[in-house]
Write an enzyme that holds these catalytic residues in place. Structure first.
Site, PDB file in Angstrom:
ATOM      1  N   HIS A   4      41.142  24.507  47.812  1.00  0.00           N
ATOM      2  CA  HIS A   4      42.376  25.678  46.835  1.00  0.00           C
ATOM      3  C   HIS A   4      42.779  26.101  47.905  1.00  0.00           C
ATOM      4  CE1 HIS A   4      42.453  24.147  42.575  1.00  0.00           C
ATOM      5  NE2 HIS A   4      44.017  23.847  42.994  1.00  0.00           N
TER       6      HIS A   4
ATOM      7  N   LYS B 294      46.882  30.511  46.882  1.00  0.00           N
ATOM      8  CA  LYS B 294      46.194  30.900  45.092  1.00  0.00           C
ATOM      9  C   LYS B 294      45.527  32.072  45.127  1.00  0.00           C
ATOM     10  CE  LYS B 294      44.423  27.540  41.941  1.00  0.00           C
ATOM     11  NZ  LYS B 294      45.148  28.016  40.810  1.00  0.00           N
TER      12      LYS B 294
END
Ligand code: NAD
Length: 269
Positions: free
Chosen positions: A156, A160
Site C-alpha cells: 500500500h 497507510k
C-alpha cells in the site's frame, strides 16, 4: 422510489472525495450531508467542488447532528470517529456502510454492540474483484489443504497507518475458513532473526509500504512442485467508492443485520 439520501463522513479524505464523486455520478442516490473533523480547514467548503465534480450545494460541516435527514452514512475515516458516527446512526435509525479499517477487538465489539439493531455493510475492501478473490481463496484453501504453504502479501501507499491491511486479514480469514482453522492460531505476522523452520499449517503475512500504491494483494499456495497465486491489483481508489455506493443502494432493501460485500454481490454459497 425516492433517492437514497447519503451522508459522507470524512468528506475531504482520500476516500471521502472519491465517495462524494461516486455518489454524484450514481443513479438513485443523493448527497444529503458531508462532514469533517472539527478544526479541519475544509469545513464550510462545498463537498462537490472539493471532490472535483460540480458544486453540489452541500457544505462540509463538523457536527454530524445537523445531518439527520438521511438514510445511510458512508464512513471511511478512523476507528474512533466511526464509533461516534455509529452512535449517531443508531440513534437516528440510519444504516451504515463502513470502510474504516484498523479496529482493535474492543473497538470492534463496541461497534457491533452500538449497531446491533441497524442495517450495516462492513467490508475491508469494497472492490468487486477483491471480493471475488476472497471467494476463490476460500475454495482454493479447502481443496489444497495444509500440503500447500499459504502466504499472503500486500502493498500500500506510504500514508497507510495499519498493517497488515484489512483486506490481507480478510484474505487470511477466508483462507483459514477454507482450511477450517482459526486465523488467530495460525497467523504469523512477522519474521525476524532466527525464526526456525516454517511451522506446517501456518499462514504467513508480508507487507510493503511506499509511494502511492493504491492496493495490491496476493495469496500464494506453495508446494514443492507448483505454486498457485491469486492476485489482485487496484489501480484507482474509485473502485472502492463505487462498491461502497453500490452497497448503500443495496442496504435500502435490508431492515437490519450485518452484511459484507459477499452479501451485496450475492457471492455466498
Ligand atoms: P484519510 O486520512 O485520507 O481520510 C480520513 C478522513 O477522515 C480525514 O479527512 C479525516 O480528517 C476524517 N476524519 C477523522 N475523524 C473524523 C471525524 N470525527 N468526523 C469526520 N471526519 C473525520 O484516509 P483514507 O485513505 O481516505 O482512508 C480512510 C479509512 O478507509 C482507512 O481506515 C482506510 O484503511 C480505509 N479504506 C478502506 C477501503 C475499503 O475498501 N474498505 C479502501 C480504502 C481505504
Amino acid at each position: 422510489m425516492a433517492d437514497m439520501r447519503i451522508v459522507i463522513v470524512g468528506a475531504s479524505g482520500r476516500m471521502g472525495r472519491m465517495l462524494v464523486r461516486a455518489v454524484s455520478q450514481a443513479d438513485g442516490v443523493v448527497l444529503a450531508g458531508a462532514t469533517e473533523r472539527s478544526g479541519s480547514e475544509f469545513v464550510g467548503r462545498d463537498a462537490g467542488e472539493l471532490a472535483g465534480v460540480e458544486t453540489l450545494g452541500v457544505r462540509i460541516v463538523d457536527d454530524i447532528s445537523t445531518c439527520s435527514e438521511a438514510d445511510v452514512i458512508i464512513d471511511f475515516t478512523a476507528p474512533v470517529a466511526t464509533l461516534s458516527h455509529a452512535a449517531f446512526a443508531a440513534s437516528k435509525g440510519m444504516g451504515m456502510v463502513i470502510g474504516t479499517t484498523g479496529f482493535d477487538a474492543q473497538q470492534m465489539a463496541a461497534l457491533k454492540h452500538t449497531l446491533a439493531a441497524s442495517p450495516v455493510v462492513m467490508a475491508a475492501n469494497y472492490s468487486v474483484g477483491v471480493n471475488l478473490a476472497l471467494n476463490l481463496i476460500e475454495r482454493a484453501a479447502a481443496v489444497l489443504g495444509n500440503d500447500y504453504d499459504a502466504e499472503i502479501f500486500e502493498a500500500h501507499h506510504k500514508h497507510k497507518v495499519d498493517a497488515p491491511s484489512g483486506t490481507a486479514l480478510a484474505m487470511g480469514r477466508a483462507l483459514a475458513a477454507g482450511r477450517e482453522v482459526d486465523l488467530d492460531e495460525t497467523a504469523v505476522y512477522a519474521r525476524e532473526g532466527i525464526t526456525g523452520a516454517r511451522k506446517p499449517g501456518s499462514i504467513g503475512f508480508s507487507v510493503v509500504r511506499g509511494g502511492n500504491i493504491v492496493g495490491e494483494h496476493q495469496a500464494m499456495f506453495i508446494a514443492d512442485e507448483e505454486r498457485i497465486e491469486i492476485n489482485h491489483v487496484a489501480a484507482d481508489r474509485m473502485v472502492f467508492a463505487k462498491g461502497a455506493v453500490r452497497a448503500a443502494g443495496w442496504l435500502a432493501s435490508q431492515s437490519t443485520g450485518w452484511y459484507d460485500m459477499q452479501d451485496v454481490l450475492n457471492l455466498r454459497d
